[in-house]
Design a protein around this motif. Structure first.
Motif, PDB file in Angstrom:
ATOM      1  N   ALA A   6       0.775  -0.979   0.076  1.00  0.00           N
ATOM      2  CA  ALA A   6      -0.120  -0.096   0.009  1.00  0.00           C
ATOM      3  C   ALA A   6       0.919   1.164  -0.131  1.00  0.00           C
ATOM      4  O   ALA A   6       0.650   2.198  -0.672  1.00  0.00           O
ATOM      5  CB  ALA A   6      -1.016   0.134   1.099  1.00  0.00           C
ATOM      6  N   ASP A   7       2.118   1.285   0.762  1.00  0.00           N
ATOM      7  CA  ASP A   7       2.697   2.234   1.036  1.00  0.00           C
ATOM      8  C   ASP A   7       3.765   2.626  -0.457  1.00  0.00           C
ATOM      9  O   ASP A   7       3.818   3.775  -1.147  1.00  0.00           O
ATOM     10  CB  ASP A   7       3.968   1.946   1.980  1.00  0.00           C
ATOM     11  N   TYR A   8       4.073   1.478  -1.105  1.00  0.00           N
ATOM     12  CA  TYR A   8       4.542   1.675  -2.466  1.00  0.00           C
ATOM     13  C   TYR A   8       3.891   1.997  -3.686  1.00  0.00           C
ATOM     14  O   TYR A   8       4.047   2.846  -4.477  1.00  0.00           O
ATOM     15  CB  TYR A   8       5.114   0.319  -3.219  1.00  0.00           C
ATOM     16  N   ILE A   9       2.313   1.501  -3.634  1.00  0.00           N
ATOM     17  CA  ILE A   9       1.475   1.989  -4.429  1.00  0.00           C
ATOM     18  C   ILE A   9       0.999   3.730  -4.317  1.00  0.00           C
ATOM     19  O   ILE A   9       0.683   4.364  -5.087  1.00  0.00           O
ATOM     20  CB  ILE A   9       0.240   1.117  -4.573  1.00  0.00           C
ATOM     21  N   SER A  10       0.893   3.891  -2.914  1.00  0.00           N
ATOM     22  CA  SER A  10       0.320   5.170  -2.589  1.00  0.00           C
ATOM     23  C   SER A  10       1.259   6.319  -3.082  1.00  0.00           C
ATOM     24  O   SER A  10       0.939   7.500  -3.161  1.00  0.00           O
ATOM     25  CB  SER A  10      -0.118   5.114  -1.329  1.00  0.00           C
ATOM     26  N   SER A  11       2.546   5.819  -3.119  1.00  0.00           N
ATOM     27  CA  SER A  11       3.534   6.986  -3.585  1.00  0.00           C
ATOM     28  C   SER A  11       3.792   7.046  -5.161  1.00  0.00           C
ATOM     29  O   SER A  11       4.752   6.565  -5.671  1.00  0.00           O
ATOM     30  CB  SER A  11       4.818   6.808  -2.878  1.00  0.00           C
ATOM     31  N   PHE A  12       2.988   7.868  -5.785  1.00  0.00           N
ATOM     32  CA  PHE A  12       2.994   7.592  -7.227  1.00  0.00           C
ATOM     33  C   PHE A  12       3.145   9.064  -7.825  1.00  0.00           C
ATOM     34  O   PHE A  12       2.603  10.128  -7.236  1.00  0.00           O
ATOM     35  CB  PHE A  12       1.817   6.997  -7.728  1.00  0.00           C
ATOM     36  N   GLY A  13       3.644   9.119  -9.165  1.00  0.00           N
ATOM     37  CA  GLY A  13       3.568  10.413  -9.812  1.00  0.00           C
ATOM     38  C   GLY A  13       2.546  10.100 -10.953  1.00  0.00           C
ATOM     39  O   GLY A  13       2.555   9.008 -11.463  1.00  0.00           O
ATOM     40  N   VAL A  14       2.366  11.217 -11.822  1.00  0.00           N
ATOM     41  CA  VAL A  14       1.478  11.225 -12.988  1.00  0.00           C
ATOM     42  C   VAL A  14       1.928  11.764 -14.247  1.00  0.00           C
ATOM     43  O   VAL A  14       2.957  12.931 -14.051  1.00  0.00           O
ATOM     44  CB  VAL A  14       0.085  11.889 -12.602  1.00  0.00           C
ATOM     45  N   ASN A  15       1.986  11.081 -15.241  1.00  0.00           N
ATOM     46  CA  ASN A  15       2.545  11.606 -16.667  1.00  0.00           C
ATOM     47  C   ASN A  15       1.522  11.589 -17.486  1.00  0.00           C
ATOM     48  O   ASN A  15       0.892  10.607 -17.746  1.00  0.00           O
ATOM     49  CB  ASN A  15       3.893  10.984 -16.881  1.00  0.00           C
ATOM     50  N   THR A  16       1.314  12.815 -18.355  1.00  0.00           N
ATOM     51  CA  THR A  16       0.175  12.768 -19.103  1.00  0.00           C
ATOM     52  C   THR A  16       0.878  12.818 -20.765  1.00  0.00           C
ATOM     53  O   THR A  16       1.801  13.467 -20.752  1.00  0.00           O
ATOM     54  CB  THR A  16      -0.953  13.953 -19.181  1.00  0.00           C
ATOM     55  N   PHE A  17       0.378  11.936 -21.575  1.00  0.00           N
ATOM     56  CA  PHE A  17       0.856  12.137 -23.014  1.00  0.00           C
ATOM     57  C   PHE A  17      -0.299  11.565 -24.112  1.00  0.00           C
ATOM     58  O   PHE A  17      -1.347  11.222 -23.646  1.00  0.00           O
ATOM     59  CB  PHE A  17       1.823  10.855 -22.909  1.00  0.00           C
ATOM     60  N   THR A  18       0.137  11.833 -25.386  1.00  0.00           N
ATOM     61  CA  THR A  18      -0.862  11.358 -26.343  1.00  0.00           C
ATOM     62  C   THR A  18      -0.434  10.396 -27.057  1.00  0.00           C
ATOM     63  O   THR A  18       0.640  10.259 -27.565  1.00  0.00           O
ATOM     64  CB  THR A  18      -1.085  12.620 -27.264  1.00  0.00           C
ATOM     65  N   ASP A  19      -1.353   9.397 -27.188  1.00  0.00           N
ATOM     66  CA  ASP A  19      -1.006   7.945 -27.925  1.00  0.00           C
ATOM     67  C   ASP A  19      -2.068   7.915 -29.063  1.00  0.00           C
ATOM     68  O   ASP A  19      -3.161   7.641 -28.603  1.00  0.00           O
ATOM     69  CB  ASP A  19      -0.968   7.009 -27.004  1.00  0.00           C
ATOM     70  N   ARG A  20      -1.536   7.897 -30.443  1.00  0.00           N
ATOM     71  CA  ARG A  20      -2.618   7.684 -31.179  1.00  0.00           C
ATOM     72  C   ARG A  20      -3.505   8.530 -31.277  1.00  0.00           C
ATOM     73  O   ARG A  20      -4.801   8.277 -31.416  1.00  0.00           O
ATOM     74  CB  ARG A  20      -2.831   6.179 -31.553  1.00  0.00           C
ATOM     75  N   GLY A  21      -3.654   9.884 -30.901  1.00  0.00           N
ATOM     76  CA  GLY A  21      -4.645  11.016 -30.804  1.00  0.00           C
ATOM     77  C   GLY A  21      -5.579  10.720 -29.609  1.00  0.00           C
ATOM     78  O   GLY A  21      -6.280  11.697 -29.505  1.00  0.00           O
ATOM     79  N   ARG A  22      -5.354   9.819 -28.670  1.00  0.00           N
ATOM     80  CA  ARG A  22      -6.022   9.720 -27.498  1.00  0.00           C
ATOM     81  C   ARG A  22      -5.016  10.319 -26.218  1.00  0.00           C
ATOM     82  O   ARG A  22      -3.734  10.284 -26.189  1.00  0.00           O
ATOM     83  CB  ARG A  22      -5.994   8.364 -26.928  1.00  0.00           C
ATOM     84  N   GLN A  23      -5.443  11.037 -25.339  1.00  0.00           N
ATOM     85  CA  GLN A  23      -5.096  11.576 -24.198  1.00  0.00           C
ATOM     86  C   GLN A  23      -5.002  10.342 -22.935  1.00  0.00           C
ATOM     87  O   GLN A  23      -5.884   9.817 -22.744  1.00  0.00           O
ATOM     88  CB  GLN A  23      -6.092  12.661 -23.728  1.00  0.00           C
ATOM     89  N   CYS A  24      -3.579  10.103 -22.801  1.00  0.00           N
ATOM     90  CA  CYS A  24      -3.186   9.079 -21.685  1.00  0.00           C
ATOM     91  C   CYS A  24      -2.636   9.705 -20.340  1.00  0.00           C
ATOM     92  O   CYS A  24      -2.252  10.595 -20.615  1.00  0.00           O
ATOM     93  CB  CYS A  24      -2.630   8.133 -22.299  1.00  0.00           C
ATOM     94  N   THR A  25      -3.088   8.905 -19.341  1.00  0.00           N
ATOM     95  CA  THR A  25      -2.494   9.290 -18.081  1.00  0.00           C
ATOM     96  C   THR A  25      -1.853   8.000 -17.650  1.00  0.00           C
ATOM     97  O   THR A  25      -2.359   6.770 -17.491  1.00  0.00           O
ATOM     98  CB  THR A  25      -3.456   9.726 -16.932  1.00  0.00           C
ATOM     99  N   GLU A  26      -0.598   8.368 -17.268  1.00  0.00           N
ATOM    100  CA  GLU A  26       0.236   7.173 -16.833  1.00  0.00           C
ATOM    101  C   GLU A  26       0.517   7.396 -15.289  1.00  0.00           C
ATOM    102  O   GLU A  26       0.963   8.474 -14.988  1.00  0.00           O
ATOM    103  CB  GLU A  26       1.597   6.922 -17.490  1.00  0.00           C
ATOM    104  N   TYR A  27       0.416   6.453 -14.392  1.00  0.00           N
ATOM    105  CA  TYR A  27       0.593   6.570 -13.153  1.00  0.00           C
ATOM    106  C   TYR A  27       2.007   5.679 -12.831  1.00  0.00           C
ATOM    107  O   TYR A  27       2.108   4.464 -13.313  1.00  0.00           O
ATOM    108  CB  TYR A  27      -0.524   5.889 -12.087  1.00  0.00           C
ATOM    109  N   PHE A  28       2.735   6.333 -12.062  1.00  0.00           N
ATOM    110  CA  PHE A  28       4.332   5.448 -11.936  1.00  0.00           C
ATOM    111  C   PHE A  28       4.697   5.577 -10.504  1.00  0.00           C
ATOM    112  O   PHE A  28       4.294   6.613  -9.785  1.00  0.00           O
ATOM    113  CB  PHE A  28       5.191   5.696 -12.865  1.00  0.00           C
TER     114      PHE A  28
END
Length: 98
Positions: A61-83
């Motif tokens: 839970a600690d590992y998952i709750s410490s996340f960052g967000v990156n937004t990008f466009t993939d084939r014309g779609r708006q995507c959000t990546e959580y890392f």
């Protein structure tokens, strides 16, 4: 019942009450923190079980709750990546349908 416990622990009644209160507060704090980490996670509870042992540990839970967000466009779609902030590994990618 309390007298038996007090005799077994050899504590005065006041110290036993303080120790019990402290234990209850620590356990309550632990579960509140765990619940908060699960609540703010971008993943569903079932997906938080990283080692697939059937339960979500405090470390997972600690590992998952410490996340960052990156937004990008993939084939014309708006995507959000959580890392994960700890090591940069991808946790989840969500793309909006057009």
């Amino acid at each position: 019942m309390m007298a038996d416990l007090r005799i077994a622990l050899r504590m005065p009644e006041g110290r036993l009450k303080k120790a019990t209160l402290l234990a209850v507060l620590v356990l309550t704090g632990y579960w509140l923190l765990f619940g908060w980490m699960v609540y703010r996670s971008p993943l569903a509870y079932a997906a938080m079980d990283l080692n697939r042992d059937g339960e979500v540990s405090f470390g997972e839970a600690d590992y998952i709750s410490s996340f960052g967000v990156n937004t990008f466009t993939d084939r014309g779609r708006q995507c959000t990546e959580y890392f994960a902030l700890k090591d940069g590994l991808r946790l989840k990618t969500a793309c909006r349908q057009r």
